[in-house]
Design an enzyme around this catalytic site. Structure first.
Site, PDB file in Angstrom:
ATOM      1  N   SER A  75       0.853  -1.178   0.000  1.00  3.59           N
ATOM      2  CA  SER A  75       0.000   0.000   0.000  1.00  3.59           C
ATOM      3  C   SER A  75       0.896   1.237   0.000  1.00  3.59           C
ATOM      4  O   SER A  75       2.121   1.130   0.070  1.00  3.59           O
ATOM      5  CB  SER A  75      -0.904  -0.001   1.235  1.00  3.59           C
ATOM      6  OG  SER A  75      -0.117  -0.091   2.409  1.00  3.59           O
ATOM      7  N   LYS A 108      -4.977   9.169  -8.491  1.00  2.59           N
ATOM      8  CA  LYS A 108      -5.147   7.899  -7.777  1.00  2.59           C
ATOM      9  C   LYS A 108      -6.544   7.359  -8.096  1.00  2.59           C
ATOM     10  O   LYS A 108      -7.547   7.872  -7.603  1.00  2.59           O
ATOM     11  CB  LYS A 108      -4.981   8.096  -6.269  1.00  2.59           C
ATOM     12  CG  LYS A 108      -5.015   6.794  -5.480  1.00  2.59           C
ATOM     13  CD  LYS A 108      -4.773   7.057  -3.994  1.00  2.59           C
ATOM     14  CE  LYS A 108      -4.776   5.751  -3.215  1.00  2.59           C
ATOM     15  NZ  LYS A 108      -6.062   5.038  -3.314  1.00  2.59           N
ATOM     16  N   GLU A 164      -5.051  -0.615 -12.102  1.00  3.92           N
ATOM     17  CA  GLU A 164      -6.293  -0.479 -11.335  1.00  3.92           C
ATOM     18  C   GLU A 164      -7.481  -0.756 -12.249  1.00  3.92           C
ATOM     19  O   GLU A 164      -7.563  -0.220 -13.358  1.00  3.92           O
ATOM     20  CB  GLU A 164      -6.390   0.948 -10.774  1.00  3.92           C
ATOM     21  CG  GLU A 164      -7.288   1.095  -9.595  1.00  3.92           C
ATOM     22  CD  GLU A 164      -6.600   0.748  -8.275  1.00  3.92           C
ATOM     23  OE1 GLU A 164      -7.277   0.818  -7.242  1.00  3.92           O
ATOM     24  OE2 GLU A 164      -5.399   0.401  -8.281  1.00  3.92           O
ATOM     25  N   CYS A 392     -14.843  -3.257  36.002  1.00  7.72           N
ATOM     26  CA  CYS A 392     -14.487  -3.912  37.272  1.00  7.72           C
ATOM     27  C   CYS A 392     -14.744  -3.052  38.497  1.00  7.72           C
ATOM     28  O   CYS A 392     -14.600  -3.526  39.624  1.00  7.72           O
ATOM     29  CB  CYS A 392     -13.027  -4.362  37.247  1.00  7.72           C
ATOM     30  SG  CYS A 392     -11.826  -3.009  37.317  1.00  7.72           S
TER      31      CYS A 392
END
Length: 662
Positions: A75, A108, A164, A392
């Site tokens: 990546s 991109k 892509e 708790c």
């Protein structure tokens, strides 16, 4: 059919229905949290069915045969502002000692990454990115993409093309007339991952190629030209620049015209153009140093904050989380948001019932960025952060200077113990199939697993707890679980260290520790001595003071020492095997001092680690070599006193290039 069986069948039908929507149609109707809740309910009714589902796996990639990538499909590091881009450029300039570096800028594409292999010009295989190291075989599906080259003229040997796959916006509108998909990316992913290639062929898939492995090109721009010459589709929007202004200018130009494009993009990718420089920069554990994705601005949406609840993590931190009315942000259904800590809640004056603005940027966890006070009902009370642990009941503590509020009862707080157990069996740690979150909680409440070593002695205590008589558990499911546990009795050192869930010890730090100490015994013995001297640990490249203090705290507690001794008696922890066993630097401890002229200190460290060396900033009698550049500091004198061998820069270059010292 009993009521329990009817409920089980109904839940199974619901899960199957949502699996189809998510994995095949890519149109989820419920949030991830709601889906997980269905699976948890089924687990409560029928653990045997749940364990089987966990081992087989619901995601569609399990249906495809696997392809191992010869070179990992890593990546990219992300930036979300101009400062991030400036930092990237400055860092690579310092690393390479270059004042001017040519950067190729590309859009991109918001699609699905693929790899295509050619042998002597013939298309033979295609794979998805998968986890970066192993992908899914989608050869027949990629072959159906219109215009995808099946033969490359004049190409000899092995060539790998990466790119892509996407669906254009205009094609998506036609394809999605029945509103089957949330967005074009989901449609592309669902179309590519079809068992029936005829279905893929009926979908309007397209692609852009952007990478070539096995060619003779010297730059990324030459790679794109070569891909285009071979007949691949290459994105026309690209720019070469050597300045930050040029990089930001390209970003702004593409950002302003992105809606005129017929495909979705979610940012800009910057790559060092020179492939030789790319090779010198190398990779971090997760991404190449030579590239950066500058993501587009975040997407926003308004919704209602139903409730603020507190989660207690494995290190005792109380983390507030916002439960939201589910809202679609950029094609993703968001039902929860991070509130970080009590200071963040006070600063933004966030209250239950508020109308809030949610920001989602890339893979970052959604956050509340604004509160609509005009919409707030009168007398809405402020959120009061608990003074006691909600799990708790112990009084919480806050260390001066830290925002985090913690429960101090790490060995008594049920939530912390359970979260440690969940972390131990998680995918990146021991990865024990069938021991999911619900199973851990079930076994803890039953008393079968109260601490980590109990996992590996489970079989010895089954009769005592009559597990076979518990609802939904039978011989088959118990056998599956025991086999899964048995198969995990051998583990690598880095995964073992990570599995312990020690504060500040993530996967990267665990790997650094494993690489340095090589074996469990070396690591354990060194950690035991930390209280008297931690200089060696702090000196390890990438390990800082916080990590050292955290390890010192962990090993100072008898409870942890006993746990480690009990645990390691059941396991085989593999030492680190070096890929550089023939290197003269393999397992040698190296320290640098002074200024290197031919390469930066950062590059020198990377080269040393590549050759199997252990890089430290602490010089001691254990140090094998001191690499001395110009104007060495006090380490030079100390090395002479200790008798540590000193190499000047010329000798250092001979070592890394020829593997010799003289």
């Amino acid at each position: 059919m009993t009521n329990l069986e009817k409920m089980r069948e109904k839940l199974q039908d619901q899960i199957n229905y949502h699996n189809v929507l998510y994995h095949q149609k890519n149109k989820p109707e419920i949030s991830d949290a709601e889906y997980d809740e269905l699976k948890k309910k089924l687990a409560e009714i029928e653990p045997e069915i749940y364990a089987t589902q966990e081992s087989v796996g619901a995601p569609p990639d399990e249906r495809f045969s696997k392809v191992e990538h010869q070179e990992p499909m890593l990546s990219l590091e992300n930036a979300y502002d101009e400062q991030g881009v400036e930092k990237f450029l400055s860092k690579i300039k310092r690393f390479l000692i270059e004042d001017k570096i040519e950067i190729l800028c590309e859009p991109k594409i918001d699609g699905l990454s693929f790899s295509a292999i050619y042998e002597d010009g013939r298309f033979v295989k295609a794979a998805t990115r998968g986890d970066g190291f192993v992908g899914e075989d989608v050869t027949h599906n990629v072959a159906t993409i219109k215009g995808f080259p099946k033969f490359l003229q004049g190409v000899q040997g092995r060539l790998e093309v990466r790119g892509e796959i996407y669906i254009s916006n205009s094609d998506f509108l036609k394809l999605n007339e029945n509103d089957e998909f949330a967005n074009p990316r989901n449609a592309a992913a669902g179309s590519l991952k079809q068992l029936d290639a005829n279905i893929t062929a009926s979908r309007p898939l397209r692609y852009f190629a952007y990478s070539l492995i096995g060619g003779a090109e010297k730059s990324q721009s030459e790679v794109l030209n070569k891909l285009e010459a071979l007949g691949f589709c290459v994105n026309e929007h690209q720019s070469l620049t050597s300045s930050l202004d040029g990089m930001l200018k390209f970003y702004n130009e593409v950002y302003n015209c992105r809606y005129n494009l017929d495909y979705d993009i979610d940012g800009i990718v910057y790559k060092v153009n020179d492939l030789v420089l790319q090779n010198r920069l190398g990779n971090t554990h997760k991404a190449p140093r030579s590239a950066l994705a500058y993501k587009f601005s975040a997407v926003y949406a308004k919704t209602k904050l139903n409730k603020i609840f507190i989660q207690v993590g494995r290190t005792g931190v109380l983390t507030p989380v916002a439960d939201l009315v589910p809202v679609n942000i950029g094609g993703v259904l968001v039902s929860r948001a991070s509130l970080h800590n009590q200071d963040e809640i006070k600063r933004k004056d966030i209250r239950e019932g508020d109308i809030v603005t949610i920001k989602r940027a890339g893979d970052v966890i959604p956050q509340i960025v604004e509160v609509s006070r005009d919409s707030r009902l009168p007398n809405t009370p402020e959120f009061v952060f608990p003074e006691v642990c909600p799990e708790c009941g112990s009084k919480v503590r806050q260390v001066e200077g830290e925002a985090a509020v913690r429960c101090p009862e790490e060995f008594a707080c049920k939530a912390q113990i359970i979260e440690k157990l969940k972390h131990f069996v998680s995918k990146d740690a021991f990865d024990i199939v069938g021991l999911g979150d619900k199973q851990i909680e079930f076994f803890y409440d039953l008393g079968l697993i109260k601490q980590i070593p109990d996992i590996f002695t489970l079989e010895e205590r089954l009769d005592e707890f009559n597990l076979e008589e518990q609802s939904g558990w039978g011989k088959k499911s118990i056998a599956h679980l025991l086999n899964a546990i048995q198969s995990r009795r051998v583990i690598t050192l880095d995964r073992f260290i990570f599995s312990l869930g020690i504060r500040f010890i993530g996967q990267v730090a665990a790997e650094l520790l494993a690489d340095y100490y090589v074996s469990y015994d070396n690591w354990y013995n060194s950690m035991i001595e930390l209280s008297s001297d931690n200089t060696e640990l702090v000196g390890i490249d990438g390990i800082g003071k916080k990590v050292a203090e955290s390890l010192e705290s962990f090993f100072s507690k008898e409870h942890n020492i006993k746990m480690l001794n009990d645990l390691t008696a059941c396991l085989q922890i593999l030492p680190v095997s070096s890929n550089s066993s023939n290197s003269v630097l393999n397992n040698k401890i190296i320290v640098f001092t002074g200024k290197l002229l031919a390469m930066s200190r950062g590059e020198a460290k990377v080269r040393a680690k590549t050759l199997g060396a252990k890089v430290s900033s602490h010089l001691s009698a254990k140090t094998d070599y001191l690499i001395a550049g110009e104007k060495p500091g006090s380490k030079y004198k100390k090395a002479v006193e200790l008798g540590v061998e000193i190499l000047d820069e010329d000798q250092w270059h001979k070592v890394i290039s020829l593997g010799v010292f003289k």
